[in-house]
Design a protein around this motif. Structure first.
Motif, short mmCIF file in Angstrom:
data_model
loop_
_atom_site.label_atom_id
_atom_site.label_comp_id
_atom_site.label_asym_id
_atom_site.label_seq_id
_atom_site.Cartn_x
_atom_site.Cartn_y
_atom_site.Cartn_z
N ALA A 145 0.82 -1.20 0.00
CA ALA A 145 0.00 0.00 0.00
C ALA A 145 0.86 1.25 0.00
O ALA A 145 1.95 1.29 0.55
CB ALA A 145 -0.91 0.01 1.23
N SER A 146 0.28 2.28 -0.61
CA SER A 146 0.87 3.61 -0.54
C SER A 146 0.79 4.10 0.91
O SER A 146 -0.21 3.85 1.58
CB SER A 146 0.06 4.55 -1.45
OG SER A 146 0.28 5.90 -1.12
N PRO A 147 1.79 4.82 1.39
CA PRO A 147 1.74 5.34 2.75
C PRO A 147 1.03 6.69 2.88
O PRO A 147 1.10 7.33 3.93
CB PRO A 147 3.22 5.44 3.14
CG PRO A 147 3.91 5.72 1.84
CD PRO A 147 3.12 4.96 0.80
N LEU B 259 -3.11 -7.96 -2.27
CA LEU B 259 -3.91 -6.75 -2.29
C LEU B 259 -2.95 -5.58 -2.46
O LEU B 259 -1.95 -5.49 -1.76
CB LEU B 259 -4.68 -6.60 -0.97
CG LEU B 259 -5.39 -5.27 -0.71
CD1 LEU B 259 -6.52 -5.04 -1.71
CD2 LEU B 259 -5.93 -5.24 0.73
N MET B 260 -3.28 -4.69 -3.41
CA MET B 260 -2.52 -3.45 -3.57
C MET B 260 -3.51 -2.30 -3.39
O MET B 260 -4.59 -2.30 -4.00
CB MET B 260 -1.86 -3.36 -4.95
CG MET B 260 -1.07 -2.07 -5.14
SD MET B 260 -0.32 -1.93 -6.79
CE MET B 260 1.12 -2.98 -6.58
N VAL B 261 -3.14 -1.34 -2.55
CA VAL B 261 -4.01 -0.20 -2.26
C VAL B 261 -3.27 1.06 -2.67
O VAL B 261 -2.15 1.31 -2.22
CB VAL B 261 -4.39 -0.14 -0.77
CG1 VAL B 261 -5.46 0.92 -0.54
CG2 VAL B 261 -4.86 -1.50 -0.26
N GLY B 262 -3.91 1.85 -3.54
CA GLY B 262 -3.23 3.03 -4.04
C GLY B 262 -4.17 4.05 -4.64
O GLY B 262 -5.27 4.28 -4.12
N HIS B 263 -3.74 4.62 -5.75
CA HIS B 263 -4.33 5.84 -6.30
C HIS B 263 -4.61 5.70 -7.79
O HIS B 263 -4.03 4.87 -8.49
CB HIS B 263 -3.35 7.01 -6.11
CG HIS B 263 -2.80 7.10 -4.73
ND1 HIS B 263 -3.36 7.87 -3.76
CD2 HIS B 263 -1.73 6.48 -4.15
CE1 HIS B 263 -2.66 7.76 -2.63
NE2 HIS B 263 -1.67 6.92 -2.85
N ASN B 264 -5.47 6.59 -8.25
CA ASN B 264 -5.69 6.73 -9.69
C ASN B 264 -4.80 7.87 -10.19
O ASN B 264 -4.41 8.72 -9.39
CB ASN B 264 -7.16 7.05 -9.97
CG ASN B 264 -7.87 5.85 -10.54
OD1 ASN B 264 -7.31 4.77 -10.63
ND2 ASN B 264 -9.10 6.05 -10.94
N PRO B 265 -4.49 7.89 -11.47
CA PRO B 265 -4.99 7.00 -12.52
C PRO B 265 -4.25 5.67 -12.63
O PRO B 265 -4.62 4.80 -13.39
CB PRO B 265 -4.80 7.81 -13.79
CG PRO B 265 -3.59 8.65 -13.51
CD PRO B 265 -3.66 8.99 -12.03
#
Length: 178
Positions: free
Chosen positions: A53-55, A105-111
């Motif tokens: 995941a992004s912090p 699982l990967m948690v992040g942002h668009n685009p």
């Protein structure tokens, strides 16, 4: 066959006076959506043996809400490279996932996340979910993909998009017009 779940952070607040985009928190709708999504993940029996995941604050708060709905902590490996990363960078990270992990699982942002789903998912008439992703990959949306081989075998057009779920599909008041 690896299974990759991609979760975009929940709706963040633009009303908070933070100096950096990285520090933006969730708004009330985003906090609610994160819990609802976590509950859905539990109900679907999704489990993960690797989480990246992004912090960024909004991702941390999303995972707090998802954990609440899921009923147990989801503890990621925080990776700054995920923050606002391109699909190409995210794909490189996926290819680095531990060989022994079957469900990630990967948690992040668009685009970046949306572009990654569109790059990985085969474009075929049998994939109506891909068309939904093309329309919009909203906040707190989840895409689940799988492909033959291992993480290093992830390639453009090589995956099947099994699920695409948006918060508005799960509860009233979580859509764009609510």
């Amino acid at each position: 066959m690896p299974s990759l779940t991609l979760l975009r952070h929940a709706k963040s607040s633009w009303d908070d006076a933070v100096t950096r985009d990285f520090d933006r928190p969730l708004n009330a709708r985003g906090r609610r959506a994160a819990v609802v999504v976590g509950s859905w993940m539990k109900g679907e029996g999704l489990s993960f043996d690797h989480v990246a995941a992004s912090p960024a604050t909004r991702v941390i708060e999303t995972l707090d809400g998802v954990s609440e709905g899921y009923g147990r902590p989801i503890e990621p490996a925080w990776d700054k490279r995920i923050y606002l990363a391109s699909a190409a960078t995210l794909l490189d990270l996926v290819r680095e996932f531990p060989a022994g992990a079957a469900h990630a699982l990967m948690v992040g942002h668009n685009p970046g996340l949306e572009d990654l789903v569109l790059a990985l998912a085969a474009d075929s008439p049998d994939s109506p979910l891909r068309g939904e992703v093309e329309i919009k990959y909203p906040t707190a949306a989840i895409a689940v993909l799988h492909w033959e081989g291992g993480w290093a075998d992830a390639c453009e057009g090589g995956a099947v998009l099994d699920r695409f779920v948006r918060p508005r599909d799960l509860a009233e008041g979580l859509g764009p017009d609510d």
